[in-house]
Structure formats: structure tokens, C-alpha cells
Scaffold this motif. Structure first.
Motif, PDB file in Angstrom:
ATOM      1  N   HIS A   1      12.340   3.299   0.611  1.00 33.94           N
ATOM      2  CA  HIS A   1      12.880   3.277  -0.754  1.00 33.94           C
ATOM      3  C   HIS A   1      12.128   2.217  -1.546  1.00 33.94           C
ATOM      4  CE1 HIS A   1      16.209   5.656   0.770  1.00 33.94           C
ATOM      5  NE2 HIS A   1      16.368   4.759   1.734  1.00 33.94           N
ATOM      6  N   GLU A   2      12.144   2.343  -2.858  1.00 33.57           N
ATOM      7  CA  GLU A   2      11.477   1.340  -3.687  1.00 33.57           C
ATOM      8  C   GLU A   2      12.172  -0.008  -3.601  1.00 33.57           C
ATOM      9  OE1 GLU A   2      10.193   2.359  -7.628  1.00 33.57           O
ATOM     10  OE2 GLU A   2      10.115   4.476  -7.084  1.00 33.57           O
TER      11      GLU A   2
ATOM     12  N   HIS B   1       0.866  -1.177   0.000  1.00 32.70           N
ATOM     13  CA  HIS B   1       0.000   0.000   0.000  1.00 32.70           C
ATOM     14  C   HIS B   1       0.903   1.228   0.000  1.00 32.70           C
ATOM     15  CE1 HIS B   1      -3.409  -2.557   1.015  1.00 32.70           C
ATOM     16  NE2 HIS B   1      -2.641  -3.113   1.930  1.00 32.70           N
ATOM     17  N   TRP B   2       1.500   1.503  -1.139  1.00 34.42           N
ATOM     18  CA  TRP B   2       2.409   2.645  -1.219  1.00 34.42           C
ATOM     19  C   TRP B   2       2.127   3.423  -2.494  1.00 34.42           C
ATOM     20  CZ3 TRP B   2       6.183   3.456  -4.967  1.00 34.42           C
ATOM     21  CH2 TRP B   2       6.376   2.407  -5.866  1.00 34.42           C
ATOM     22  N   TYR B   3       2.580   4.645  -2.483  1.00 33.27           N
ATOM     23  CA  TYR B   3       2.424   5.511  -3.650  1.00 33.27           C
ATOM     24  C   TYR B   3       3.630   6.436  -3.712  1.00 33.27           C
ATOM     25  CZ  TYR B   3       0.910   8.809  -0.101  1.00 33.27           C
ATOM     26  OH  TYR B   3       0.846   9.611   1.016  1.00 33.27           O
TER      27      TYR B   3
ATOM     28  N   ASP C   1      13.106  -1.419  -0.937  1.00 34.47           N
ATOM     29  CA  ASP C   1      12.580  -2.133   0.232  1.00 34.47           C
ATOM     30  C   ASP C   1      11.479  -3.106  -0.169  1.00 34.47           C
ATOM     31  OD1 ASP C   1      14.297  -0.614   1.734  1.00 34.47           O
ATOM     32  OD2 ASP C   1      12.742   0.727   2.539  1.00 34.47           O
ATOM     33  N   ILE C   2      10.660  -2.722  -1.129  1.00 36.64           N
ATOM     34  CA  ILE C   2       9.549  -3.564  -1.562  1.00 36.64           C
ATOM     35  C   ILE C   2      10.077  -4.843  -2.208  1.00 36.64           C
ATOM     36  CG2 ILE C   2       7.526  -3.674  -3.068  1.00 36.64           C
ATOM     37  CD1 ILE C   2       7.456  -0.559  -2.739  1.00 36.64           C
ATOM     38  N   ALA C   3      11.084  -4.701  -3.050  1.00 33.00           N
ATOM     39  CA  ALA C   3      11.660  -5.873  -3.710  1.00 33.00           C
ATOM     40  C   ALA C   3      12.330  -6.795  -2.706  1.00 33.00           C
ATOM     41  CB  ALA C   3      12.659  -5.437  -4.774  1.00 33.00           C
ATOM     42  N   SER C   4      13.032  -6.243  -1.718  1.00 33.64           N
ATOM     43  CA  SER C   4      13.711  -7.098  -0.744  1.00 33.64           C
ATOM     44  C   SER C   4      12.711  -7.829   0.157  1.00 33.64           C
ATOM     45  CB  SER C   4      14.698  -6.290   0.095  1.00 33.64           C
ATOM     46  OG  SER C   4      14.010  -5.372   0.904  1.00 33.64           O
ATOM     47  N   ILE C   5      11.601  -7.180   0.513  1.00 30.43           N
ATOM     48  CA  ILE C   5      10.574  -7.853   1.318  1.00 30.43           C
ATOM     49  C   ILE C   5       9.952  -8.994   0.529  1.00 30.43           C
ATOM     50  CG2 ILE C   5       8.293  -7.541   2.369  1.00 30.43           C
ATOM     51  CD1 ILE C   5       9.236  -4.694   3.110  1.00 30.43           C
TER      52      ILE C   5
ATOM     53  N   GLN D   1       6.004   6.473  -0.322  1.00 29.71           N
ATOM     54  CA  GLN D   1       5.417   6.537   1.011  1.00 29.71           C
ATOM     55  C   GLN D   1       4.367   5.452   1.129  1.00 29.71           C
ATOM     56  OE1 GLN D   1       3.827  10.437   1.749  1.00 29.71           O
ATOM     57  NE2 GLN D   1       5.620  10.954   2.963  1.00 29.71           N
ATOM     58  N   GLY D   2       4.223   4.897   2.308  1.00 29.25           N
ATOM     59  CA  GLY D   2       3.210   3.885   2.551  1.00 29.25           C
ATOM     60  C   GLY D   2       3.768   2.717   3.318  1.00 29.25           C
ATOM     61  N   THR D   3       3.054   1.602   3.268  1.00 31.37           N
ATOM     62  CA  THR D   3       3.451   0.405   4.003  1.00 31.37           C
ATOM     63  C   THR D   3       3.305  -0.834   3.126  1.00 31.37           C
ATOM     64  OG1 THR D   3       1.222   0.047   4.852  1.00 31.37           O
ATOM     65  CG2 THR D   3       2.709   1.344   6.230  1.00 31.37           C
TER      66      THR D   3
END
Length: 140
Positions: free
Chosen positions: A120-121, A60-62, A123-127, A98-100
Motif C-alpha cells: 500500500h502507499e 523503487h515503486w510504481y 507503507d512507504i510513509a510508515s517506513i 508495486q515495487g520495493t
């Protein structure tokens, strides 16, 4: 209400969780406050068995566009020398996510959701990579 053993419509019973910390093993992956070992998923609400667990990632980020601080400083300093041209520095924009990201782990009838703030963008890939690795461990 009790169901007879082997009833396909009954609630699934989770696998037993070993109570001895030495039998659980070291932490392999840590996703926010969720710790994953070779047999157990440790969460703040209790331990879940790793075998048969289901993992879900929902982001849930933008991206938010902002003027960076250096552009504001250069526009202010150069305003004395070139009034009109220095305002063009205020048109510089950077994209800041921004977001979670919500990571949901379900094992049997128990469920836990971890909310991770995004800086950072990458972070999404690493999660997503960490959750995919844990999914492969849960399938073994």
C-alpha cells in the motif's frame, strides 16, 4: 597497512558493540529484519553500533492500474441482461503500488540493505517515519 592514531585519512573505527544482551536493551524499532535497540542495530549479518550510523531510504515503486475483481464479476453477471452496458464495468481501474523500498544502514565500514515489498502507499510513509525516528536516535 596501519595508520597512526588520529590520522584524518584513515578508515573510521566503529564504536564497540556491547556483547551482553542485557546491556543492549529491548527492541525499540523494527524495520523489516533490522532491529534497533538503544545502543545497537541488529541485522542478519551482525550487530552494528547505533551511535554514528547513517540511514538511507530509496523507494523503487510504481503504481500499476488494474481492473478490480468485483468489476469483472459484475460485468460477467450482467452480460446476460445488458450485453453492451455491462462491459463499461471493465473500464473501472484501481491503482495498486508495486515495487520495493530499500533501507540502507551504514555504521563505520559495515553496511546492510533491507528490501521491503510495498503493498500500500501508506507503507512507504510508515517506513520513512520509522527511519527518521531511528536517525534521531542515532544522532543522540
Amino acid at each position: 597497512m596501519s595508520f597512526p592514531p588520529g590520522d584524518p585519512w584513515s578508515a573510521p573505527t566503529p564504536a564497540p558493540v556491547p556483547s551482553d544482551p542485557a546491556a543492549i536493551g529491548p527492541v525499540i524499532v523494527e524495520i523489516a529484519e533490522i532491529e534497533v535497540t538503544s545502543a545497537v542495530i541488529r541485522t542478519p549479518v551482525g550487530d552494528f553500533p547505533l551511535a554514528g550510523s547513517h540511514w538511507q531510504v530509496t523507494d523503487h515503486w510504481y503504481p500499476q492500474r488494474r481492473t478490480p475483481g468485483w468489476a469483472k464479476a459484475v460485468a460477467f453477471v450482467c452480460m446476460c441482461f445488458t450485453f453492451g452496458l455491462s462491459l463499461f464495468f471493465l473500464l473501472v481501474k484501481v491503482s495498486v503500488p508495486q515495487g520495493t523500498v530499500n533501507v540502507t544502514v551504514t555504521s563505520g565500514t559495515r553496511q546492510y540493505v533491507a528490501r521491503i515489498a510495498i503493498r500500500h502507499e501508506g507503507d512507504i510513509a510508515s517506513i520513512n517515519q520509522q527511519v527518521n525516528y531511528v536517525r534521531s536516535l542515532a544522532a543522540l
